[in-house]
Write a protein that holds these residues in place. Sequence first.
Motif, PDB file in Angstrom:
ATOM      1  N   PRO A   1       0.669  -1.321  -0.153  1.00 48.08           N
ATOM      2  CA  PRO A   1      -0.081   0.002  -0.013  1.00 48.08           C
ATOM      3  C   PRO A   1       0.673   1.328  -0.165  1.00 48.08           C
ATOM      4  CG  PRO A   1      -0.174  -1.015   2.252  1.00 48.08           C
ATOM      5  CD  PRO A   1       0.786  -1.792   1.150  1.00 48.08           C
ATOM      6  N   VAL A   2       2.193   1.343   0.327  1.00 48.98           N
ATOM      7  CA  VAL A   2       2.953   2.415   0.300  1.00 48.98           C
ATOM      8  C   VAL A   2       3.788   2.536  -0.836  1.00 48.98           C
ATOM      9  CG1 VAL A   2       4.635   3.753   1.644  1.00 48.98           C
ATOM     10  CG2 VAL A   2       2.892   2.540   2.902  1.00 48.98           C
ATOM     11  N   VAL A   3       4.475   1.278  -1.091  1.00 51.30           N
ATOM     12  CA  VAL A   3       5.567   1.261  -2.042  1.00 51.30           C
ATOM     13  C   VAL A   3       5.044   0.992  -3.541  1.00 51.30           C
ATOM     14  CG1 VAL A   3       7.430   1.601  -0.475  1.00 51.30           C
ATOM     15  CG2 VAL A   3       6.712  -0.463  -1.511  1.00 51.30           C
ATOM     16  N   GLY A   4       3.818   0.345  -3.606  1.00 50.63           N
ATOM     17  CA  GLY A   4       3.437  -0.339  -4.848  1.00 50.63           C
ATOM     18  C   GLY A   4       3.912  -1.780  -5.215  1.00 50.63           C
ATOM     19  N   ASP A   5       4.101  -1.881  -6.339  1.00 48.55           N
ATOM     20  CA  ASP A   5       4.352  -3.204  -6.676  1.00 48.55           C
ATOM     21  C   ASP A   5       5.550  -3.836  -6.328  1.00 48.55           C
ATOM     22  OD1 ASP A   5       1.775  -3.639  -7.754  1.00 48.55           O
ATOM     23  OD2 ASP A   5       2.397  -3.013  -9.755  1.00 48.55           O
ATOM     24  N   LEU A   6       5.831  -5.091  -5.866  1.00 47.44           N
ATOM     25  CA  LEU A   6       6.960  -5.614  -5.532  1.00 47.44           C
ATOM     26  C   LEU A   6       7.413  -6.808  -6.153  1.00 47.44           C
ATOM     27  CD1 LEU A   6       7.135  -5.112  -1.651  1.00 47.44           C
ATOM     28  CD2 LEU A   6       8.574  -3.796  -3.305  1.00 47.44           C
ATOM     29  N   ASP A   7       8.257  -7.252  -6.829  1.00 43.88           N
ATOM     30  CA  ASP A   7       8.480  -8.623  -7.427  1.00 43.88           C
ATOM     31  C   ASP A   7       9.486  -9.334  -6.672  1.00 43.88           C
ATOM     32  OD1 ASP A   7       6.476  -8.461  -9.625  1.00 43.88           O
ATOM     33  OD2 ASP A   7       8.073  -7.103 -10.626  1.00 43.88           O
ATOM     34  N   LEU A   8       9.130 -10.373  -6.040  1.00 43.84           N
ATOM     35  CA  LEU A   8      10.003 -10.865  -4.817  1.00 43.84           C
ATOM     36  C   LEU A   8      10.413 -12.187  -5.271  1.00 43.84           C
ATOM     37  CD1 LEU A   8       8.682  -9.351  -1.703  1.00 43.84           C
ATOM     38  CD2 LEU A   8      10.579  -8.435  -3.165  1.00 43.84           C
ATOM     39  N   VAL A   9      11.449 -12.866  -5.080  1.00 42.97           N
ATOM     40  CA  VAL A   9      11.710 -14.223  -4.925  1.00 42.97           C
ATOM     41  C   VAL A   9      11.601 -14.875  -3.618  1.00 42.97           C
ATOM     42  CG1 VAL A   9      13.396 -14.238  -7.030  1.00 42.97           C
ATOM     43  CG2 VAL A   9      14.514 -14.161  -4.684  1.00 42.97           C
ATOM     44  N   PHE A  10      11.290 -16.179  -3.476  1.00 37.32           N
ATOM     45  CA  PHE A  10      11.086 -16.641  -2.152  1.00 37.32           C
ATOM     46  C   PHE A  10      11.656 -18.012  -1.850  1.00 37.32           C
ATOM     47  CE2 PHE A  10       7.480 -18.536  -4.205  1.00 37.32           C
ATOM     48  CZ  PHE A  10       7.317 -19.696  -3.501  1.00 37.32           C
ATOM     49  N   GLN A  11      11.845 -18.571  -0.866  1.00 34.79           N
ATOM     50  CA  GLN A  11      12.358 -19.932  -0.626  1.00 34.79           C
ATOM     51  C   GLN A  11      12.057 -20.253   0.808  1.00 34.79           C
ATOM     52  OE1 GLN A  11      16.976 -20.452  -0.680  1.00 34.79           O
ATOM     53  NE2 GLN A  11      16.393 -22.681  -0.168  1.00 34.79           N
ATOM     54  N   SER A  12      11.188 -21.544   0.867  1.00 37.01           N
ATOM     55  CA  SER A  12      10.952 -21.823   2.044  1.00 37.01           C
ATOM     56  C   SER A  12      11.663 -22.817   2.665  1.00 37.01           C
ATOM     57  CB  SER A  12       9.500 -22.832   1.553  1.00 37.01           C
ATOM     58  OG  SER A  12       8.885 -23.351   2.802  1.00 37.01           O
TER      59      SER A  12
ATOM     60  N   LEU B   1      13.375   1.676   0.500  1.00 36.08           N
ATOM     61  CA  LEU B   1      12.476   2.744   0.846  1.00 36.08           C
ATOM     62  C   LEU B   1      11.474   2.500   2.031  1.00 36.08           C
ATOM     63  CD1 LEU B   1      11.225   5.743   0.315  1.00 36.08           C
ATOM     64  CD2 LEU B   1       9.661   4.591  -1.208  1.00 36.08           C
ATOM     65  N   LEU B   2      11.133   1.122   2.097  1.00 41.23           N
ATOM     66  CA  LEU B   2      10.381   0.779   3.125  1.00 41.23           C
ATOM     67  C   LEU B   2      11.126   0.895   4.585  1.00 41.23           C
ATOM     68  CD1 LEU B   2       7.938  -1.903   1.818  1.00 41.23           C
ATOM     69  CD2 LEU B   2       7.361   0.245   2.789  1.00 41.23           C
ATOM     70  N   ALA B   3      12.187   0.187   4.305  1.00 46.02           N
ATOM     71  CA  ALA B   3      13.387   0.051   5.175  1.00 46.02           C
ATOM     72  C   ALA B   3      13.638   1.420   6.017  1.00 46.02           C
ATOM     73  CB  ALA B   3      14.770  -0.699   5.036  1.00 46.02           C
ATOM     74  N   ASP B   4      13.816   2.451   4.958  1.00 49.92           N
ATOM     75  CA  ASP B   4      14.210   3.894   5.343  1.00 49.92           C
ATOM     76  C   ASP B   4      13.034   4.585   6.186  1.00 49.92           C
ATOM     77  OD1 ASP B   4      16.619   3.773   4.383  1.00 49.92           O
ATOM     78  OD2 ASP B   4      16.066   4.833   2.649  1.00 49.92           O
ATOM     79  N   ARG B   5      11.701   4.320   5.925  1.00 51.22           N
ATOM     80  CA  ARG B   5      10.582   4.879   6.583  1.00 51.22           C
ATOM     81  C   ARG B   5      10.371   3.835   7.713  1.00 51.22           C
ATOM     82  NH1 ARG B   5       6.409   6.945   3.435  1.00 51.22           N
ATOM     83  NH2 ARG B   5       4.950   5.902   4.840  1.00 51.22           N
ATOM     84  N   THR B   6      10.744   2.738   7.744  1.00 45.38           N
ATOM     85  CA  THR B   6      10.568   2.036   9.367  1.00 45.38           C
ATOM     86  C   THR B   6      11.519   2.625  10.311  1.00 45.38           C
ATOM     87  OG1 THR B   6       9.641   0.010   8.055  1.00 45.38           O
ATOM     88  CG2 THR B   6      10.528  -0.095  10.413  1.00 45.38           C
ATOM     89  N   SER B   7      12.760   2.788   9.728  1.00 44.47           N
ATOM     90  CA  SER B   7      13.873   3.104  10.664  1.00 44.47           C
ATOM     91  C   SER B   7      13.783   4.779  11.130  1.00 44.47           C
ATOM     92  CB  SER B   7      15.237   2.990  10.141  1.00 44.47           C
ATOM     93  OG  SER B   7      15.364   3.928   8.916  1.00 44.47           O
ATOM     94  N   SER B   8      12.879   5.631  10.145  1.00 42.79           N
ATOM     95  CA  SER B   8      12.955   7.067  10.608  1.00 42.79           C
ATOM     96  C   SER B   8      11.506   7.141  11.498  1.00 42.79           C
ATOM     97  CB  SER B   8      13.202   7.569   9.123  1.00 42.79           C
ATOM     98  OG  SER B   8      11.895   7.397   8.355  1.00 42.79           O
ATOM     99  N   GLY B   9      10.751   6.046  11.517  1.00 45.80           N
ATOM    100  CA  GLY B   9       9.770   5.977  12.237  1.00 45.80           C
ATOM    101  C   GLY B   9       8.454   6.798  11.475  1.00 45.80           C
ATOM    102  N   VAL B  10       8.442   6.639  10.182  1.00 49.24           N
ATOM    103  CA  VAL B  10       7.405   7.299   9.243  1.00 49.24           C
ATOM    104  C   VAL B  10       6.231   6.206   9.289  1.00 49.24           C
ATOM    105  CG1 VAL B  10       6.786   7.974   7.021  1.00 49.24           C
ATOM    106  CG2 VAL B  10       8.961   8.528   8.073  1.00 49.24           C
ATOM    107  N   ARG B  11       5.089   6.546   9.659  1.00 50.62           N
ATOM    108  CA  ARG B  11       4.012   5.380   9.370  1.00 50.62           C
ATOM    109  C   ARG B  11       3.035   5.773   8.301  1.00 50.62           C
ATOM    110  NH1 ARG B  11       4.520   1.253  12.973  1.00 50.62           N
ATOM    111  NH2 ARG B  11       5.136   1.976  15.194  1.00 50.62           N
ATOM    112  N   SER B  12       2.513   4.851   7.723  1.00 48.73           N
ATOM    113  CA  SER B  12       1.638   4.924   6.617  1.00 48.73           C
ATOM    114  C   SER B  12       0.179   5.489   7.271  1.00 48.73           C
ATOM    115  CB  SER B  12       1.502   3.615   6.003  1.00 48.73           C
ATOM    116  OG  SER B  12       0.538   2.918   6.706  1.00 48.73           O
ATOM    117  N   ALA B  13      -0.682   6.089   6.521  1.00 46.39           N
ATOM    118  CA  ALA B  13      -2.090   6.729   6.778  1.00 46.39           C
ATOM    119  C   ALA B  13      -2.821   5.482   7.320  1.00 46.39           C
ATOM    120  CB  ALA B  13      -2.515   7.090   5.444  1.00 46.39           C
TER     121      ALA B  13
END
Length: 108
Positions: free
Chosen positions: A55-66, A94-106
Amino acid sequence: MTPSQPVPGRPREGPPVGAPAGTPPGAAHSQEFRELWDAHDVVDHRAGTKSIRHPVVGDLDLVFQSMDLAVDRGLQMLVFSAAPGSRSDERLRLLADRTSSGVRSATS
């Protein structure tokens, strides 16, 4: 917790409370579910790709491993990552920066 209470993060074992023995979870909901359950057409995806819309940064294409956790055979850990230098990598940073700076989403 008593044995009848679900444990967060763990699938509930056994049929729904009050269901006849051998009844799959959710079987009371639909004929389609019962047919899918009976087919057992399930694939265990140990690795792959996922597209997620954040909801904050948009589309993410990620690889995963279980990975199975040795402490409990029923638990797995999923690790998601983005290709270095990719647009998804930039958005995760960008999400990591927002989290470390204490910025919250709406929504938080």
